[in-house]
Design a protein around this motif. Structure first.
Motif, PDB file in Angstrom:
ATOM      1  N   ALA A 105       0.646  -1.169  -0.020  1.00 36.18           N
ATOM      2  CA  ALA A 105       0.111  -0.128   0.040  1.00 36.18           C
ATOM      3  C   ALA A 105       0.934   1.282  -0.011  1.00 36.18           C
ATOM      4  CB  ALA A 105      -0.883   0.076   1.174  1.00 36.18           C
ATOM      5  N   GLY A 106       0.758   1.969  -0.890  1.00 28.98           N
ATOM      6  CA  GLY A 106       1.355   3.317  -1.012  1.00 28.98           C
ATOM      7  C   GLY A 106       2.504   3.296  -1.587  1.00 28.98           C
ATOM      8  N   LYS A 107       3.085   2.123  -2.239  1.00 26.70           N
ATOM      9  CA  LYS A 107       4.513   2.030  -2.756  1.00 26.70           C
ATOM     10  C   LYS A 107       4.332   1.753  -4.259  1.00 26.70           C
ATOM     11  CE  LYS A 107       6.327  -0.283   1.323  1.00 26.70           C
ATOM     12  NZ  LYS A 107       6.864  -1.372   1.820  1.00 26.70           N
ATOM     13  N   ILE A 108       3.212   1.498  -4.991  1.00 32.89           N
ATOM     14  CA  ILE A 108       3.026   1.410  -6.367  1.00 32.89           C
ATOM     15  C   ILE A 108       1.881   2.127  -6.588  1.00 32.89           C
ATOM     16  CG2 ILE A 108       4.570  -0.619  -6.311  1.00 32.89           C
ATOM     17  CD1 ILE A 108       2.038  -2.222  -6.671  1.00 32.89           C
ATOM     18  N   LYS A 109       1.820   2.265  -8.145  1.00 33.81           N
ATOM     19  CA  LYS A 109       0.722   3.050  -8.750  1.00 33.81           C
ATOM     20  C   LYS A 109      -0.441   1.876  -8.942  1.00 33.81           C
ATOM     21  CE  LYS A 109       3.297   6.733 -10.888  1.00 33.81           C
ATOM     22  NZ  LYS A 109       3.404   7.401 -12.177  1.00 33.81           N
ATOM     23  N   PHE A 110      -1.665   2.559  -9.211  1.00 35.32           N
ATOM     24  CA  PHE A 110      -2.772   1.210  -9.433  1.00 35.32           C
ATOM     25  C   PHE A 110      -2.541   0.809 -10.622  1.00 35.32           C
ATOM     26  CE2 PHE A 110      -7.081   0.481 -11.179  1.00 35.32           C
ATOM     27  CZ  PHE A 110      -7.594  -0.519 -10.045  1.00 35.32           C
ATOM     28  N   GLN A 111      -2.033   0.731 -11.510  1.00 38.33           N
ATOM     29  CA  GLN A 111      -1.906   0.133 -12.726  1.00 38.33           C
ATOM     30  C   GLN A 111      -0.790  -0.926 -12.512  1.00 38.33           C
ATOM     31  OE1 GLN A 111      -3.466   0.402 -15.711  1.00 38.33           O
ATOM     32  NE2 GLN A 111      -2.371  -1.280 -16.244  1.00 38.33           N
ATOM     33  N   GLN A 112       0.218  -0.615 -11.564  1.00 39.65           N
ATOM     34  CA  GLN A 112       1.197  -1.577 -11.338  1.00 39.65           C
ATOM     35  C   GLN A 112       0.461  -2.479 -10.354  1.00 39.65           C
ATOM     36  OE1 GLN A 112       4.149   1.655  -9.733  1.00 39.65           O
ATOM     37  NE2 GLN A 112       5.660   0.782 -11.065  1.00 39.65           N
ATOM     38  N   GLU A 113      -0.345  -2.141  -9.307  1.00 41.88           N
ATOM     39  CA  GLU A 113      -0.761  -2.919  -8.751  1.00 41.88           C
ATOM     40  C   GLU A 113      -1.835  -4.120  -9.072  1.00 41.88           C
ATOM     41  OE1 GLU A 113      -4.179  -2.063  -5.277  1.00 41.88           O
ATOM     42  OE2 GLU A 113      -2.297  -1.269  -4.908  1.00 41.88           O
ATOM     43  N   LEU A 114      -2.396  -3.693 -10.346  1.00 43.44           N
ATOM     44  CA  LEU A 114      -2.851  -4.857 -11.282  1.00 43.44           C
ATOM     45  C   LEU A 114      -2.117  -5.655 -11.896  1.00 43.44           C
ATOM     46  CD1 LEU A 114      -5.372  -2.448 -13.362  1.00 43.44           C
ATOM     47  CD2 LEU A 114      -5.984  -3.773 -11.365  1.00 43.44           C
ATOM     48  N   GLN A 115      -0.944  -5.095 -12.172  1.00 44.80           N
ATOM     49  CA  GLN A 115       0.216  -5.995 -12.913  1.00 44.80           C
ATOM     50  C   GLN A 115       0.551  -7.033 -11.642  1.00 44.80           C
ATOM     51  OE1 GLN A 115       3.189  -3.603 -14.233  1.00 44.80           O
ATOM     52  NE2 GLN A 115       2.049  -2.695 -15.790  1.00 44.80           N
ATOM     53  N   LEU A 116       0.667  -6.570 -10.357  1.00 44.75           N
ATOM     54  CA  LEU A 116       1.178  -7.456  -9.325  1.00 44.75           C
ATOM     55  C   LEU A 116       0.044  -8.371  -9.060  1.00 44.75           C
ATOM     56  CD1 LEU A 116       3.182  -8.408  -7.456  1.00 44.75           C
ATOM     57  CD2 LEU A 116       2.325  -6.535  -5.712  1.00 44.75           C
ATOM     58  N   ILE A 117      -1.257  -8.011  -9.146  1.00 45.43           N
ATOM     59  CA  ILE A 117      -2.189  -8.845  -8.478  1.00 45.43           C
ATOM     60  C   ILE A 117      -2.467 -10.098  -9.542  1.00 45.43           C
ATOM     61  CG2 ILE A 117      -4.849  -9.120  -8.462  1.00 45.43           C
ATOM     62  CD1 ILE A 117      -4.759  -6.236  -7.162  1.00 45.43           C
ATOM     63  N   SER A 118      -2.187  -9.670 -10.871  1.00 46.59           N
ATOM     64  CA  SER A 118      -2.299 -10.788 -11.788  1.00 46.59           C
ATOM     65  C   SER A 118      -1.213 -11.972 -11.760  1.00 46.59           C
ATOM     66  CB  SER A 118      -2.099 -10.318 -13.336  1.00 46.59           C
ATOM     67  OG  SER A 118      -0.693  -9.921 -13.520  1.00 46.59           O
ATOM     68  N   ASN A 119      -0.209 -11.656 -10.873  1.00 46.26           N
ATOM     69  CA  ASN A 119       0.906 -12.617 -10.718  1.00 46.26           C
ATOM     70  C   ASN A 119       0.709 -13.541  -9.402  1.00 46.26           C
ATOM     71  OD1 ASN A 119       3.588 -12.515 -12.697  1.00 46.26           O
ATOM     72  ND2 ASN A 119       2.283 -10.487 -12.802  1.00 46.26           N
ATOM     73  N   LEU A 120      -0.532 -13.142  -8.601  1.00 50.00           N
ATOM     74  CA  LEU A 120      -0.756 -13.688  -7.271  1.00 50.00           C
ATOM     75  C   LEU A 120      -1.153 -15.394  -7.752  1.00 50.00           C
ATOM     76  CD1 LEU A 120      -2.724 -11.068  -5.296  1.00 50.00           C
ATOM     77  CD2 LEU A 120      -0.339 -11.561  -5.253  1.00 50.00           C
ATOM     78  N   ASP A 121      -0.877 -16.265  -6.756  1.00 46.35           N
ATOM     79  CA  ASP A 121      -1.194 -17.346  -6.757  1.00 46.35           C
ATOM     80  C   ASP A 121      -2.632 -17.586  -6.073  1.00 46.35           C
ATOM     81  OD1 ASP A 121       1.096 -19.206  -7.696  1.00 46.35           O
ATOM     82  OD2 ASP A 121       2.014 -17.958  -5.947  1.00 46.35           O
ATOM     83  N   VAL A 122      -2.920 -16.546  -5.241  1.00 48.82           N
ATOM     84  CA  VAL A 122      -4.131 -16.592  -4.375  1.00 48.82           C
ATOM     85  C   VAL A 122      -4.264 -15.085  -3.730  1.00 48.82           C
ATOM     86  CG1 VAL A 122      -3.446 -17.502  -2.258  1.00 48.82           C
ATOM     87  CG2 VAL A 122      -5.773 -17.744  -2.869  1.00 48.82           C
ATOM     88  N   MET A 123      -5.565 -14.753  -3.664  1.00 52.52           N
ATOM     89  CA  MET A 123      -5.821 -13.456  -3.061  1.00 52.52           C
ATOM     90  C   MET A 123      -6.748 -13.794  -1.930  1.00 52.52           C
ATOM     91  SD  MET A 123      -5.794  -9.878  -2.672  1.00 52.52           S
ATOM     92  CE  MET A 123      -5.646  -9.034  -4.030  1.00 52.52           C
ATOM     93  N   LEU A 124      -6.448 -13.428  -0.765  1.00 54.04           N
ATOM     94  CA  LEU A 124      -7.336 -13.285   0.271  1.00 54.04           C
ATOM     95  C   LEU A 124      -8.009 -12.107   0.499  1.00 54.04           C
ATOM     96  CD1 LEU A 124      -8.732 -14.891   2.991  1.00 54.04           C
ATOM     97  CD2 LEU A 124      -6.583 -14.113   4.094  1.00 54.04           C
ATOM     98  N   SER A 125      -9.361 -11.759   0.515  1.00 52.19           N
ATOM     99  CA  SER A 125     -10.061 -10.471   0.383  1.00 52.19           C
ATOM    100  C   SER A 125     -11.379 -10.495   1.043  1.00 52.19           C
ATOM    101  CB  SER A 125     -10.238 -10.209  -1.048  1.00 52.19           C
ATOM    102  OG  SER A 125     -10.956  -8.803  -0.946  1.00 52.19           O
ATOM    103  N   MET A 126     -11.738  -9.466   1.757  1.00 50.22           N
ATOM    104  CA  MET A 126     -12.987  -9.371   2.012  1.00 50.22           C
ATOM    105  C   MET A 126     -14.019  -9.302   0.942  1.00 50.22           C
ATOM    106  SD  MET A 126     -12.015  -9.002   5.332  1.00 50.22           S
ATOM    107  CE  MET A 126     -10.610 -10.031   4.801  1.00 50.22           C
ATOM    108  N   ASP A 127     -15.315  -8.946   1.230  1.00 50.24           N
ATOM    109  CA  ASP A 127     -16.131  -8.648   0.211  1.00 50.24           C
ATOM    110  C   ASP A 127     -15.950  -7.334  -0.421  1.00 50.24           C
ATOM    111  OD1 ASP A 127     -18.539  -8.270  -1.454  1.00 50.24           O
ATOM    112  OD2 ASP A 127     -19.830  -8.116   0.236  1.00 50.24           O
ATOM    113  N   SER A 128     -14.922  -7.050  -1.271  1.00 54.81           N
ATOM    114  CA  SER A 128     -14.390  -5.867  -1.783  1.00 54.81           C
ATOM    115  C   SER A 128     -13.834  -5.973  -2.968  1.00 54.81           C
ATOM    116  CB  SER A 128     -13.478  -5.223  -0.576  1.00 54.81           C
ATOM    117  OG  SER A 128     -12.286  -6.140  -0.517  1.00 54.81           O
ATOM    118  N   GLY A 129     -13.400  -4.708  -3.516  1.00 57.98           N
ATOM    119  CA  GLY A 129     -12.983  -4.463  -4.704  1.00 57.98           C
ATOM    120  C   GLY A 129     -11.925  -5.437  -5.122  1.00 57.98           C
ATOM    121  N   ASN A 130     -11.114  -5.452  -4.061  1.00 61.36           N
ATOM    122  CA  ASN A 130      -9.849  -6.493  -4.517  1.00 61.36           C
ATOM    123  C   ASN A 130     -10.077  -7.677  -5.125  1.00 61.36           C
ATOM    124  OD1 ASN A 130      -7.046  -4.680  -3.875  1.00 61.36           O
ATOM    125  ND2 ASN A 130      -8.408  -4.380  -2.183  1.00 61.36           N
TER     126      ASN A 130
END
Length: 208
Positions: A105-130
């Motif tokens: 959080a606060g270290k990369i821009k949103f577009q970079q965050e999308l790039q990073l998320i695409s490389n995840l093996d799994v995401m743990l999230s609330m009922d939220s946008g992520n």
């Protein structure tokens, strides 16, 4: 919700089949992202512990327990997602004790965050946008549900109900108390504590 959208298009004459969706390929991570997360080959576990409403946020002490247990495995790398000064401070505090837990959080821009998320093996999230962002990028998602419930129509796209962990409706029979999580019911503040740490870890491990 996406099924309702397809029905609209079908009435307009467009035949849409969502049974075998295709997703974007994993993005190539930029050097500045690699400088933050490293370039070793660990399992990338994203965790987005916040939501717009408190009724959808898993208790922080239990989330810290989840993170601590995941961090015990050196083969895991846990990336924390959030936004805003308060969330950044909390995530920095959570990540500090563990070399393989990184606050993004606060270290990369949103577009970079999308790039990073695409490389995840799994995401743990609330009922939220992520959760929805990860799902649309073809990432497996484990979601935690408090005041809301996936049956209201917001289960992330192409995700398994087995990975949607809901609060105990026998102990809290009025659940879901809200479609969006913006309604508070007295006495239901601890509903998400009925989702156990072990059940979360089991669902995450089943995604690998």
């Amino acid at each position: 919700m996406f099924e309702r959208h397809t029905k609209v298009f079908e009435q307009l004459g467009f035949d849409i089949d969502l049974s075998n969706p295709s997703f974007p390929v994993k993005a190539v991570l930029t050097d500045d992202i690699k400088a933050i997360i490293g370039d070793n080959h660990q399992k990338l576990i994203g965790i987005a512990p916040f939501a717009q409403y408190d009724s959808k946020v898993y208790p922080l002490d239990l989330m810290e327990e989840v993170i601590a247990k995941l961090a015990k495995k050196s083969s895991n790398k846990i990336l924390l997602f959030g936004g805003g000064k308060k969330e950044i401070e909390i995530l920095e505090s959570i990540s500090a004790p563990f070399p393989n837990v990184i606050n993004m959080a606060g270290k990369i821009k949103f577009q970079q965050e999308l790039q990073l998320i695409s490389n995840l093996d799994v995401m743990l999230s609330m009922d939220s946008g992520n959760a929805h962002i990860a799902a649309m990028l073809g990432v497996k998602v484990v979601t935690l549900w408090g005041a809301t419930h996936p049956f209201a129509g917001f289960l992330p796209f192409n995700q398994s109900m087995e990975n949607a962990l809901v609060s105990d409706r026998e102990k809290y029979p009025l659940l879901p108390t809200s479609v969006y999580g913006n309604k508070v019911v007295d006495g239901y503040e601890d509903a998400m504590r009925t989702i156990t740490v072990d059940s979360i870890l089991k669902s995450l491990n089943n995604c690998f």
